[in-house]
Scaffold this motif. Sequence first.
Motif, short mmCIF file in Angstrom:
data_model
loop_
_atom_site.label_atom_id
_atom_site.label_comp_id
_atom_site.label_asym_id
_atom_site.label_seq_id
_atom_site.Cartn_x
_atom_site.Cartn_y
_atom_site.Cartn_z
N ILE A 52 0.87 -1.17 0.00
CA ILE A 52 0.00 0.00 0.00
C ILE A 52 0.90 1.21 0.00
O ILE A 52 1.74 1.36 0.89
N VAL A 53 0.77 2.07 -0.99
CA VAL A 53 1.64 3.23 -1.10
C VAL A 53 0.88 4.48 -0.74
O VAL A 53 -0.26 4.67 -1.16
N LYS A 54 1.50 5.33 0.06
CA LYS A 54 0.87 6.59 0.40
C LYS A 54 1.93 7.63 0.69
O LYS A 54 3.06 7.32 1.01
N ALA A 55 1.59 8.87 0.54
CA ALA A 55 2.51 9.96 0.82
C ALA A 55 2.04 10.71 2.04
O ALA A 55 0.85 10.89 2.25
N CYS A 56 2.97 11.15 2.86
CA CYS A 56 2.64 11.87 4.08
C CYS A 56 2.79 13.36 3.82
O CYS A 56 3.84 13.80 3.36
N ALA A 57 1.78 14.11 4.13
CA ALA A 57 1.86 15.57 3.95
C ALA A 57 2.33 16.21 5.23
O ALA A 57 1.66 16.19 6.23
N LEU A 58 3.52 16.75 5.19
CA LEU A 58 4.07 17.43 6.36
C LEU A 58 4.43 18.87 5.96
O LEU A 58 4.36 19.27 4.81
N THR A 59 4.86 19.63 6.95
CA THR A 59 5.11 21.06 6.75
C THR A 59 6.22 21.30 5.74
O THR A 59 7.22 20.63 5.75
N THR A 60 6.02 22.27 4.87
CA THR A 60 7.02 22.67 3.89
C THR A 60 7.32 24.14 4.08
O THR A 60 6.44 24.94 4.35
N GLU A 71 7.55 8.01 -4.24
CA GLU A 71 6.45 8.73 -3.60
C GLU A 71 6.95 9.99 -2.90
O GLU A 71 6.28 11.02 -2.90
N ALA A 72 8.14 9.92 -2.31
CA ALA A 72 8.72 11.10 -1.66
C ALA A 72 9.03 12.18 -2.70
O ALA A 72 8.81 13.38 -2.46
N ILE A 73 9.53 11.79 -3.85
CA ILE A 73 9.81 12.74 -4.92
C ILE A 73 8.52 13.41 -5.41
O ILE A 73 8.46 14.63 -5.58
N LYS A 74 7.47 12.61 -5.60
CA LYS A 74 6.19 13.16 -6.02
C LYS A 74 5.64 14.14 -4.98
O LYS A 74 5.09 15.19 -5.31
N ASP A 75 5.81 13.78 -3.71
CA ASP A 75 5.31 14.62 -2.62
C ASP A 75 6.04 15.97 -2.60
O ASP A 75 5.42 17.02 -2.44
N ALA A 76 7.36 15.95 -2.76
CA ALA A 76 8.14 17.19 -2.77
C ALA A 76 7.73 18.07 -3.95
O ALA A 76 7.57 19.29 -3.81
#
Length: 237
Positions: free
Chosen positions: A8-16, A166-171
């Motif tokens: 299961i793949v998911k991205a975590c939204a954290l502060t930027t 997924e981390a790259i997509k999130d950034a």
Amino acid sequence: MKFVPSVIVKACALTTALSAVSFSSFADSPNFPHISTTGYGEVVAKPDMATFSVKVVESTMTAEQAKATVDKVVSSFLTKLQSAGVEDASINSSNIYLAPQYHYPKTGKPELVGYRASRNVTVQVTDLTNLNKYLDIALGEGINQIDNIQLQVRDQAKYQEKARLEAIKDASYKAKSLASGFEKELGDVWKIDYNAQSVQPVLMRSMAMDARTESSTYQDSTITIRDRVDVVYQLED
């Protein structure tokens, strides 16, 4: 029945952070308008293999007797594992540890009361469905302590790559969203900082020497593999 790893793949939204200067995680601060983002990704996988460590401990009056008892238990356990199909390369047996045991009276010198011997055996289980069977063998051959059971996933590099993407997509998503929100145009990537994330296997400890008490727990467990990437994007007017 074999366990097939499910993902299961998911991205975590954290502060930027949005700033004209980079935050502390970037040592070199650019002298132009930019956005610094951190992308997070994770993969949740079902374990399909494991490593467990067991120990036999014996205390007797003589060092020879303690050693002989421990060696006999370990030898019998290893023989049964090999008969069950476990390859030699999947078994690691430590040397014996032997220590005198003393009684410390309130007065006078310590008194030697016996010797304590112990040996550890670590076994890699390539098929999780066999874990209970191997633990039952340990119990039957006189192993009297389970140190830990580490649940693991095969092809870990493949799952790490999924988490990284997924981390790259999130950034990228965060940078585009921030630039749009501040009515700026997102330019090229100026800098990428990446440090591979360590993966912590699922660790279980057995409070009692009963392999069956843990069976449903580890079969229903999951392993989370995480990754992150820090990226600096240029901002265009």
